[in-house]
Design an enzyme around this catalytic site. Structure first.
Site, PDB file in Angstrom:
ATOM      1  N   ARG A  53       0.840  -1.195   0.000  1.00 61.36           N
ATOM      2  CA  ARG A  53       0.000   0.000   0.000  1.00 61.36           C
ATOM      3  C   ARG A  53       0.884   1.257   0.000  1.00 61.36           C
ATOM      4  O   ARG A  53       0.385   2.370  -0.195  1.00 61.36           O
ATOM      5  CB  ARG A  53      -0.972   0.022   1.190  1.00 61.36           C
ATOM      6  CG  ARG A  53      -2.206   0.878   0.893  1.00 61.36           C
ATOM      7  CD  ARG A  53      -3.132   1.022   2.091  1.00 61.36           C
ATOM      8  NE  ARG A  53      -2.477   1.673   3.176  1.00 61.36           N
ATOM      9  CZ  ARG A  53      -2.315   1.164   4.391  1.00 61.36           C
ATOM     10  NH1 ARG A  53      -2.794  -0.031   4.679  1.00 61.36           N
ATOM     11  NH2 ARG A  53      -1.680   1.844   5.319  1.00 61.36           N
ATOM     12  N   LYS A 203      -5.625   7.963 -19.857  1.00 56.38           N
ATOM     13  CA  LYS A 203      -5.828   8.505 -21.210  1.00 56.38           C
ATOM     14  C   LYS A 203      -4.602   8.221 -22.089  1.00 56.38           C
ATOM     15  O   LYS A 203      -4.311   7.094 -22.371  1.00 56.38           O
ATOM     16  CB  LYS A 203      -6.166   9.991 -21.130  1.00 56.38           C
ATOM     17  CG  LYS A 203      -7.141  10.354 -19.993  1.00 56.38           C
ATOM     18  CD  LYS A 203      -8.483   9.676 -20.121  1.00 56.38           C
ATOM     19  CE  LYS A 203      -9.428  10.196 -19.033  1.00 56.38           C
ATOM     20  NZ  LYS A 203     -10.620   9.395 -18.863  1.00 56.38           N
TER      21      LYS A 203
HETATM   22  C1  LIG Z   1      -8.551  16.200 -17.947  1.00 59.26           C
HETATM   23  C2  LIG Z   1      -8.891  15.080 -17.011  1.00 59.26           C
HETATM   24  N1  LIG Z   1      -8.368  15.076 -15.783  1.00 59.26           N
HETATM   25  C3  LIG Z   1      -8.660  14.096 -14.900  1.00 59.26           C
HETATM   26  C4  LIG Z   1      -9.508  13.048 -15.226  1.00 59.26           C
HETATM   27  C5  LIG Z   1      -9.812  11.979 -14.223  1.00 59.26           C
HETATM   28  O1  LIG Z   1      -9.054  10.828 -14.522  1.00 59.26           O
HETATM   29  P1  LIG Z   1      -9.510   9.336 -14.162  1.00 59.26           P
HETATM   30  O2  LIG Z   1     -10.743   9.032 -14.940  1.00 59.26           O
HETATM   31  O3  LIG Z   1      -8.308   8.528 -14.550  1.00 59.26           O
HETATM   32  O4  LIG Z   1      -9.773   9.294 -12.679  1.00 59.26           O
HETATM   33  C6  LIG Z   1     -10.064  13.009 -16.505  1.00 59.26           C
HETATM   34  C7  LIG Z   1     -10.972  11.908 -16.880  1.00 59.26           C
HETATM   35  O5  LIG Z   1     -11.662  11.976 -17.894  1.00 59.26           O
HETATM   36  C8  LIG Z   1      -9.756  14.059 -17.419  1.00 59.26           C
HETATM   37  O6  LIG Z   1     -10.270  14.080 -18.662  1.00 59.26           O
END
Ligand SMILES: Cc1ncc(COP(=O)(O)O)c(C=O)c1O
Length: 380
Positions: A53, A203
């Site tokens: 963890r 992403k």
């Molecule tokens: C610009 C941006 N930041 C943060 C996040 C949050 O990421 P996660 O879905 O990996 O928690 C997203 C998700 O779509 C995003 O598009």
């Protein structure tokens, strides 16, 4: 002989140069162990490893790669982009004032206005695309953090990182940049003065729509960063070992995928900016975009693979367009190799103000001509 400095694409392709001294394997192993052994004298066999963890050996290469790509001092991977982002705010104190943009990733905006506000953070929305407004709103000594997302989700607004860093530092605040849309291929916010850079590694970093992950990279390994690290350990927002391995595998092709996605996104933006069925194309690579000059100054090699289209005819026209698509997948998220399209007003709470004629496009690595043709036939 001292090895020559490696280019980012080389570092990524080689996963920062892993090679296994025992087996000669060129791909790092996965470490599923949750715990680590002590010797007869109760000493940890490896002083850095106690319990998973806190950390996992599978994070080492991916965190080191992020640190090098972002020109930072240290990085942490998290179980999601949201857990990385929330750690940044949870490492502050109740009563601290923070400035955020009016439009950014909606789930974080919601968490800040709901949970974080009840916990005691004073959250103020200011248009971060206009540094003068931020300079007027920032409270020296009280504002502890300025959060920006550039390009922003889903309106593709651009924040001037260097100008905002100066304003933040002058007031004694930190600047944190969500650089998910820009990726380390096109932008290194720490070199422009930001203190922390965050990614939804779900992403582009992973790039294959099969891992939820997040990351933070810091400019300095200070007490604040130690609190962020402790937060991950205490709350347990750690990335699974298999996910860490997949993330590193995805990052090895980052410098091939993202430039291709950005080239196609620009081709799409140019193609549809004069289409009679399209009201506006939101893409920072277009000279007509209000943030183009700043984007051109602080991004290099492209403007990213995300764009939004506002269609004539409101939500019915937007949804009709989506219905006819054959190549684009109707799905949330972004940054994968397959192109995705989403009607954002259908998924965001109405208070966010996302126009109901807006379609957000995540451009994949398919043939750009096929992607354009599919949208054109759907527009009729
Ligand atoms: C610009 C941006 N930041 C943060 C996040 C949050 O990421 P996660 O879905 O990996 O928690 C997203 C998700 O779509 C995003 O598009």
């Amino acid at each position: 002989m001292k090895p020559a400095a490696r280019q980012p694409a080389t570092l990524a392709a080689h996963a920062v140069g892993f090679s296994d001294p025992i087996h000669g394997a060129i791909v790092p192993p996965i470490h599923p162990s949750t715990t680590y052994e002590r010797d007869e004298d109760n000493q940890l066999i490896n002083a850095a490893r106690l319990y998973s963890r806190a950390d996992n050996p599978g994070y080492d290469a991916v965190e080191s790669l992020l640190t090098q790509l972002e020109h930072g001092a240290a990085s942490l991977v998290f179980s999601s982009g949201m857990s990385a982002a929330t750690a940044v705010f949870l490492a502050l104190q109740p009563g601290d004032h923070v400035i955020v943009p009016p439009v950014f990733y909606w789930a974080l905006r919601n968490w800040l206005s709901d949970w974080a506000t009840r916990w005691g953070l004073k959250v103020e929305a200011v248009d971060t695309a206009q540094p003068a407004l931020v300079a007027a709103a920032i409270r020296p000594g009280t504002t502890k953090l300025l959060w920006v997302e550039t390009p922003a989700n889903p309106n593709l607004a651009i924040a001037d990182i260097a100008a905002l860093a100066e304003i933040a530092h002058h007031a004694g605040a930190r600047l944190v940049v969500d650089s998910t849309f820009a990726t380390p291929v096109h932008s290194q916010p720490l070199t422009l003065g930001a203190d922390l850079v965050m990614h939804s590694a779900t992403k582009y970093l992973n790039g294959h729509s099969d891992v939820i992950a997040g990351s933070l990279t810091t400019h300095v390994d200070d007490d604040y960063w130690k609190r962020v690290r402790l937060m991950r350990n205490q709350i347990g927002t750690v990335l699974g070992p298999f996910e860490a391995w997949l993330l590193l595998r995805g990052m090895r092709t980052l410098f091939v995928r993202v430039p291709a996605q950005s080239r196609s996104a620009l081709a799409l933006a140019e193609n549809f900016s004069s289409h009679p069925a399209i009201k506006t194309v939101l893409y920072p690579g277009l000279a007509s975009h209000p943030g183009h000059a700043v984007a051109a100054k602080q991004m290099h090699g492209g403007f990213g693979g995300m764009l939004s289209l506002r269609v004539n005819g409101g939500a019915p026209a937007a949804l009709a367009l989506m219905r006819k698509l054959q190549i684009w997948k109707r799905a949330t998220s972004l940054g994968g190799v397959e192109s995705l399209i989403e009607h954002r007003a259908s998924v965001e709470p109405p208070a966010g103000g996302t126009p109901d004629d807006l379609l957000r496009l995540s451009v994949g690595i398919e043939d750009a001509g096929d992607l354009i043709a599919d949208l054109e036939q759907a527009l009729g």
